[in-house]
Structure formats: C-alpha cells, structure tokens
Motif scaffolding. Sequence first.
Motif, PDB file in Angstrom:
ATOM      1  N   UNK A 109     -26.620  18.179  95.111  1.00 40.37           N
ATOM      2  CA  UNK A 109     -25.575  17.366  95.755  1.00 40.37           C
ATOM      3  C   UNK A 109     -25.158  17.996  97.083  1.00 40.37           C
ATOM      4  N   UNK A 110     -24.936  19.313  97.074  1.00 36.86           N
ATOM      5  CA  UNK A 110     -24.508  19.986  98.311  1.00 36.86           C
ATOM      6  C   UNK A 110     -25.631  19.937  99.351  1.00 36.86           C
ATOM      7  N   UNK A 111     -26.870  20.140  98.895  1.00 33.49           N
ATOM      8  CA  UNK A 111     -27.998  20.115  99.829  1.00 33.49           C
ATOM      9  C   UNK A 111     -28.166  18.718 100.437  1.00 33.49           C
ATOM     10  N   UNK A 112     -28.056  17.682  99.601  1.00 29.81           N
ATOM     11  CA  UNK A 112     -28.205  16.314 100.119  1.00 29.81           C
ATOM     12  C   UNK A 112     -27.121  16.021 101.162  1.00 29.81           C
ATOM     13  N   UNK A 113     -25.925  16.505 100.927  1.00 29.41           N
ATOM     14  CA  UNK A 113     -24.831  16.298 101.883  1.00 29.41           C
ATOM     15  C   UNK A 113     -25.126  17.029 103.195  1.00 29.41           C
ATOM     16  N   UNK A 114     -25.662  18.259 103.083  1.00 30.16           N
ATOM     17  CA  UNK A 114     -26.029  19.025 104.296  1.00 30.16           C
ATOM     18  C   UNK A 114     -27.128  18.303 105.077  1.00 30.16           C
ATOM     19  N   UNK A 115     -28.094  17.781 104.338  1.00 29.20           N
ATOM     20  CA  UNK A 115     -29.210  17.066 104.990  1.00 29.20           C
ATOM     21  C   UNK A 115     -28.674  15.811 105.677  1.00 29.20           C
ATOM     22  N   UNK A 116     -27.780  15.079 104.988  1.00 21.66           N
ATOM     23  CA  UNK A 116     -27.189  13.868 105.578  1.00 21.66           C
ATOM     24  C   UNK A 116     -26.486  14.195 106.898  1.00 21.66           C
ATOM     25  N   UNK A 117     -25.696  15.278 106.885  1.00 26.73           N
ATOM     26  CA  UNK A 117     -24.962  15.658 108.096  1.00 26.73           C
ATOM     27  C   UNK A 117     -25.934  16.067 109.204  1.00 26.73           C
ATOM     28  N   UNK A 118     -26.985  16.800 108.849  1.00 22.87           N
ATOM     29  CA  UNK A 118     -27.941  17.281 109.862  1.00 22.87           C
ATOM     30  C   UNK A 118     -28.723  16.122 110.489  1.00 22.87           C
ATOM     31  N   UNK A 119     -28.864  15.005 109.744  1.00 20.47           N
ATOM     32  CA  UNK A 119     -29.660  13.872 110.256  1.00 20.47           C
ATOM     33  C   UNK A 119     -28.768  12.700 110.711  1.00 20.47           C
ATOM     34  N   UNK A 120     -27.482  12.965 110.860  1.00 21.77           N
ATOM     35  CA  UNK A 120     -26.533  11.876 111.178  1.00 21.77           C
ATOM     36  C   UNK A 120     -26.846  11.207 112.516  1.00 21.77           C
ATOM     37  N   UNK A 121     -27.473  11.928 113.422  1.00 20.68           N
ATOM     38  CA  UNK A 121     -27.733  11.349 114.752  1.00 20.68           C
ATOM     39  C   UNK A 121     -29.063  10.593 114.823  1.00 20.68           C
ATOM     40  N   UNK A 122     -29.824  10.596 113.765  1.00 20.75           N
ATOM     41  CA  UNK A 122     -31.131   9.906 113.795  1.00 20.75           C
ATOM     42  C   UNK A 122     -30.873   8.394 113.843  1.00 20.75           C
ATOM     43  N   UNK A 123     -31.438   7.713 114.829  1.00 24.82           N
ATOM     44  CA  UNK A 123     -31.162   6.277 115.014  1.00 24.82           C
ATOM     45  C   UNK A 123     -32.363   5.417 114.620  1.00 24.82           C
ATOM     46  N   UNK A 124     -33.011   5.844 113.569  1.00 26.25           N
ATOM     47  CA  UNK A 124     -34.186   5.114 113.095  1.00 26.25           C
ATOM     48  C   UNK A 124     -34.244   5.251 111.582  1.00 26.25           C
ATOM     49  N   UNK A 125     -34.851   4.290 110.931  1.00 20.49           N
ATOM     50  CA  UNK A 125     -34.909   4.438 109.473  1.00 20.49           C
ATOM     51  C   UNK A 125     -35.981   5.432 109.052  1.00 20.49           C
ATOM     52  N   UNK A 126     -35.536   6.482 108.403  1.00 20.75           N
ATOM     53  CA  UNK A 126     -36.439   7.478 107.827  1.00 20.75           C
ATOM     54  C   UNK A 126     -35.909   7.751 106.427  1.00 20.75           C
ATOM     55  N   UNK A 127     -36.767   7.639 105.443  1.00 20.08           N
ATOM     56  CA  UNK A 127     -36.328   7.858 104.055  1.00 20.08           C
ATOM     57  C   UNK A 127     -36.569   9.325 103.674  1.00 20.08           C
ATOM     58  N   UNK A 128     -35.496  10.030 103.358  1.00 20.27           N
ATOM     59  CA  UNK A 128     -35.581  11.464 103.072  1.00 20.27           C
ATOM     60  C   UNK A 128     -35.114  11.705 101.641  1.00 20.27           C
ATOM     61  N   UNK A 129     -35.953  12.354 100.846  1.00 17.95           N
ATOM     62  CA  UNK A 129     -35.618  12.591  99.431  1.00 17.95           C
ATOM     63  C   UNK A 129     -35.282  14.055  99.198  1.00 17.95           C
ATOM     64  N   UNK A 130     -34.191  14.260  98.482  1.00 16.05           N
ATOM     65  CA  UNK A 130     -33.801  15.617  98.082  1.00 16.05           C
ATOM     66  C   UNK A 130     -33.917  15.671  96.562  1.00 16.05           C
ATOM     67  N   UNK A 131     -34.874  16.456  96.071  1.00 18.74           N
ATOM     68  CA  UNK A 131     -35.184  16.453  94.642  1.00 18.74           C
ATOM     69  C   UNK A 131     -34.924  17.836  94.054  1.00 18.74           C
ATOM     70  N   UNK A 132     -34.533  17.853  92.782  1.00 19.06           N
ATOM     71  CA  UNK A 132     -34.046  19.090  92.178  1.00 19.06           C
ATOM     72  C   UNK A 132     -35.078  19.965  91.514  1.00 19.06           C
ATOM     73  N   UNK A 133     -36.337  19.526  91.436  1.00 19.73           N
ATOM     74  CA  UNK A 133     -37.344  20.404  90.818  1.00 19.73           C
ATOM     75  C   UNK A 133     -38.722  20.089  91.381  1.00 19.73           C
ATOM     76  N   UNK A 134     -39.623  20.985  91.100  1.00 16.84           N
ATOM     77  CA  UNK A 134     -40.981  20.869  91.629  1.00 16.84           C
ATOM     78  C   UNK A 134     -41.902  20.179  90.615  1.00 16.84           C
TER      79      UNK A 134
END
Length: 365
Positions: A286-311
């Motif tokens: 949850x914390x990582x997904x929030x960090x990723x969301x904030x880091x990509x907030x300026x992206x003005x194009x649709x890009x689907x980014x998945x944050x998954x909890x295991x390998x």
Amino acid sequence: MKLPEIQRRKTRGVTVGGVRIGGGSPVSIQSMTTTPTADVAATLEQIDALACAGCDIVRVAAAAPADTAALGQIVAASPVPIVADVHFRFQRALEAIAAGVHKIRLNPGNITDRQAVREVINACKDAGIGIRVGVNEGSVMDRTDPARQAEQLKKPLDELMVETITDYLEVFIEADFHDLVLSAKSHDAITTIAVNRALSERFDYPLHLGLTHAGTAATGMVRSVAAVGTLLAEGIGDTIRISFAGDPVAEAVAAKELLASLRLRRRDRAEIIACPTCGRTEADVAALAEEVRAALADVKQHVLVAVMGCIVNGPGEAEGADAAVCCGKGKAAIYREGKYIRTVPEEKIVEALVTEVQALVEKKS
Ligand code: SF4
C-alpha cells in the motif's frame, strides 16, 4: 482482446458553455464549490482545482445578491462552464443569467410559482442557456398542506419524485423550452437508481446523476458509485456528480475514476493498480503503491503500472500492465511490457519504475 462496451441511451443534447450534455457526447463530470460564492478569489481557486482534477462543469451556490454580484467575474475567469444553483428565490436565477452563467439549476420543491418559472425560462431562452430541473428527496413533500402530505406519504419516494418532475415540466413544455437536464437525487442508492430508470423511460432529456446528503467520503463515495455506477452501466446518465461531505476535488477525482473504470472516459494519466496483498506479501504494498502514484503524478499519458506483493503470482497477474514491480524481501523485480528487466533493492524501486515509465511514454509519443 475486444472488451464489451456500455450501450448508452440516446438523449437530447444541451450545451453548457463549451460542454455538451447528452446527445451522444461523453459523460461529463460535475462538482460544486464549497466556498462562499461572493468570495471570488476563493471560489475561483476551487474552480481551478476542480478543473485540474477533471471536472468539466462547476456549480456554485447563488444564494444571495452578493453571490450573483460575484458571478460576472467568476464566469469570466473560470476555465470551465459555471452553473448557478438557485433555491427559493427566482430573482437569483435572473441575476445569474444576466451575469452570464452557462446553466441554471432550479429545485421544483422550492421555486413553485409558475409565473416565476416562466420568467426564468424566458430569460434562459434569451440568453441561450439551459436549465437543470433538479429534485431532491427532501423537497418533494408539500409541508404546507397536511392533507396533500398525507397523500404523498402513501406513495413510494421514487414515484413521488418522478411525479414532481413531470408536473414541473408542464410549464417548460408549454413554453416550448427543451434545453433541459433532469436530476432526481436521494441519499438512498436504490431510490436514486429507481427514479432515474423511470425518468429515462419517460423523457429523452439528459440526466444528471448523483446522490444528495450521501455522507462523508467513505460512505458517500460508495453510495454514489453504487447508484451512479449501476445506472451508467445500464446506459443511463449524461453527466454525473459523486457527492460526499468534504473536499469537492476528491469528488471529481472519484468521478473520473468511475468513468474510466466503465470505459466511458479515456485515461490520460498513469493508472496504478496494486494487488490486495496476502500472507505471501513481503513488502508494504500500500505504501509503495502510494509512493509510485505520487512519483508518476505528472505523467500525462495512460500507462498501466502494477505494484504486486510477491514474485510468485505477481508476474502473471501483472502481465497486462505496461510496467510492473513484483516485490520480494528487501528487493523487487521490475518488468516492462511483460518482460523481466532487472532486480533492484527496495530503496530503488520507485526510481526504477519511473525510468521504465519514462521509456514507455517516449515510445508511445
Ligand atoms: S500478487 Fe502475491 S502477494 Fe499479492 S495478493 Fe497475489 S499472491 Fe498475494
């Protein structure tokens, strides 16, 4: 792979400034300012924030002469069309129309004098703007007449709301005025669904969907999405408001997400998906997904980014994502377009994803 699409019902089109409601146009997002309208600077600041969050049309309260006196400046500086919300005093509608607003909202429960409504209709005709006839559950009862109220209480609320709108529309139809948007709002999701299904059967005017006094963010958003989402999935609804007590910008963000989830609006930002986590999870997803969301907030194009909890299951479940991170203990595997790229230590995950997303954005543009 071809995915199913919602078949939207056909409605008349109504133009609100530069936005078209109904007539096959995309479902638009509305919200309402919470500032005193007479405070021009604060109201414009909130309108700008709403527009940035994806709001297409903003409604402001036209409660007092000081509010309508501010509307000229607000309309002139607003990046989106402005709707004046009028209750009780039809004179506020006339002042708002003179100030150049792009639509008026009238409540049939509290502007009942037909001659007053005719005056508003004529002023709207002259100005070339539309009217939303918006009934709320709280204003359909006739509290001035106990006998009538007793009769009204025998009817289901949704039927009473449809009847109220139908009666009110007589004066508009007599005046041959059809630049109308209809709304019927309850705090109850099932009532809102029932009344809008009925309106959609009876009229071809575009429908504004939303709830009234739906609650705080957690309850109001879920109630709104339950009702508005159900109707939209049935093809009903031309403009929406997600409604809850709190920051209206969050309403606009939620509305945009709902439309994008139903593929009624194209995504134009990074979309972050994340697994729900389970006993295999070795990272704070949850914390990582929030960090990723904030880091990509300026992206003005649709890009689907998945944050998954295991390998273990992460790579398979994130296969359709443009970029993905699958976390292990203290490290994570980075994927781009389904291909393994590299493994990075946990402190480098966000940076690595940003690099992959930038590469994707460059490739797509
Ligand atoms: S991706 Fe892994 S951690 Fe996340 S829910 Fe699925 S199995 Fe659990």
